[in-house]
Write an enzyme that holds these catalytic residues in place. Structure first.
Site, mmCIF file in Angstrom:
data_model
loop_
_atom_site.group_PDB
_atom_site.id
_atom_site.type_symbol
_atom_site.label_atom_id
_atom_site.label_comp_id
_atom_site.label_asym_id
_atom_site.label_seq_id
_atom_site.Cartn_x
_atom_site.Cartn_y
_atom_site.Cartn_z
ATOM 1 C CB THR A 1 -1.045 -0.319 1.716
ATOM 2 O OG1 THR A 1 -0.922 1.105 1.067
ATOM 3 C CG2 THR A 1 -0.687 -0.718 2.410
ATOM 4 C CG ASP A 2 -1.020 4.800 -0.966
ATOM 5 O OD1 ASP A 2 -1.574 4.564 -0.668
ATOM 6 O OD2 ASP A 2 -1.666 5.377 -1.786
ATOM 7 C CD GLU A 3 -3.561 3.655 4.746
ATOM 8 O OE1 GLU A 3 -3.540 3.638 6.026
ATOM 9 O OE2 GLU A 3 -3.924 3.048 4.060
ATOM 10 C CE1 TYR B 1 -2.895 -2.494 5.737
ATOM 11 C CE2 TYR B 1 -3.406 0.421 5.356
ATOM 12 C CZ TYR B 1 -3.535 -1.240 4.828
ATOM 13 O OH TYR B 1 -3.315 -1.304 3.270
ATOM 14 C CE LYS C 1 -0.439 -5.051 2.656
ATOM 15 N NZ LYS C 1 -0.522 -6.078 2.751
#
Length: 340
Positions: free
Chosen positions: A125-127, A153, A157
């Site tokens: 994810t870009d997060e 979260y 990741k």
């Protein structure tokens, strides 16, 4: 090829399975899913009778179960979509995110190494990059942007990504990683922004918007994401990270207002609520690398993708109504308990 897809009863994994079986009819797809609250067998109903599709119920963190599945199917490619993914839930209960997203990845990597998988792909994810300031629209995340996580979260990741990079260096495994912007489309679980807002609006219920709705996200139609992943696992360079972005940055409040406009609902349904703890302000992805190396660009404009998504949710009320009332969790045993 035999492609093992984890988390295939979820939103992105389910769409990936549909699109892959439609466009690569000679491939076999093995779906592994634990069927947690976000795993819905009804999402897989259209492919359950496909002779090239197999379903295995298992937790990716269960090394015994995963090894048995690898022994049974001997996949050529493993694509890990399985993840706990909702930021709000990670703030409330971080532990399950660490187990699924980090330990689950380790179990899959070890099985892939043991069974000599040709390509392992980690869907990230870009997060993991943190966020960008609202007043610098020129800044975008690239594959070289340092990891700077904001929530349990995104930290889980990022941990999985780092584990993959370690396995590349230590074991010389053929691994690729993709980091995607926010996806939307059919079968999207109703806890996320777009499905939550459009379902509430369809029912004339209040639309809870964090803060002032100023947070910006880069939106990508789910099928565009799935096709990017297929390009990466088939033609991407092992050891590389690829950013997948939609070039569709929108403030959350603008997305909500667009949904209301398309549904013909009043903006008085918007209900501003207390902001999320540690809420990232802006995500923006630079997909230059995947465009240059693999020729990928998003094909779906946001307005068109949103229309398609709204149309799907209007035509599939039973699917999301079953999700809202919990009936979907009984669907597996009722329809497939004696078949799997």
């Amino acid at each position: 090829m035999k492609i093992l897809v984890t988390g295939g009863a979820g939103f992105i994994g389910g769409n990936f399975i549909h699109d892959t079986l439609a466009n690569y009819p000679d491939d076999t797809v093995i779906c592994v899913d634990k069927l947690t609250y976000a795993g819905n067998m009804e999402t897989l109903t259209p492919v359950m009778d496909n002779k090239n599709f197999f379903f295995e119920k298992a937790d990716i963190a269960d090394s015994v179960a995963i090894r048995a599945i690898f022994e049974k199917h001997h996949p050529d490619i493993v694509i890990n979509f399985a993840a706990e993914s909702h930021v709000d839930r990670s703030i409330t209960d971080p532990g399950i995110f660490l187990k699924t997203n980090i330990i689950g990845t380790q179990v899959l990597l070890d099985a892939s190494r043991e069974f000599d998988v040709k390509r392992y792909h980690q869907v990230s994810t870009d997060e993991v990059y943190g966020d960008l300031p609202l007043d610098r629209p020129d800044l975008l995340f690239t594959e070289e942007t340092p990891i700077h996580t904001s929530s349990p979260y995104s930290a889980s990741k990022a941990g999985a990504d780092l584990l993959c990079l370690a396995y590349i260096r230590t074991y010389k495994m053929p691994i690729t990683i993709s980091r995607c912007s926010n996806c939307y489309g059919p079968y999207h679980f109703p806890e996320k922004l777009i499905p939550l807002m459009l379902i509430n609006a369809m029912q004339d219920k209040p639309l809870p918007v964090y803060g002032k709705g100023e947070n910006v996200r880069d939106w990508l139609y789910v099928i565009d994401h799935c096709r990017a992943i297929n390009l990466i696992v088939r033609n991407g360079t092992p050891g590389e990270i690829y950013n997948i972005g939609g070039h569709n940055e929108r403030a959350n409040i603008d997305v909500v207002k667009e949904i209301l406009q398309q549904l013909g609902k009043p903006e008085t349904l918007i209900n501003y609520v207390t902001d999320r703890a540690g809420h990232d302000m802006r995500y923006g992805i630079d997909p230059t690398k995947i465009n240059n190396e693999l020729g990928w660009l998003p094909e779906t404009k946001f307005e068109d993708g949103l229309k398609q998504t709204i149309k799907w949710f209007k035509e599939n009320k039973k699917w999301w109504q079953n999700v809202l009332d919990g009936e979907y969790q009984k669907y597996y045993e009722r329809n497939y308990g004696d078949r799997l």
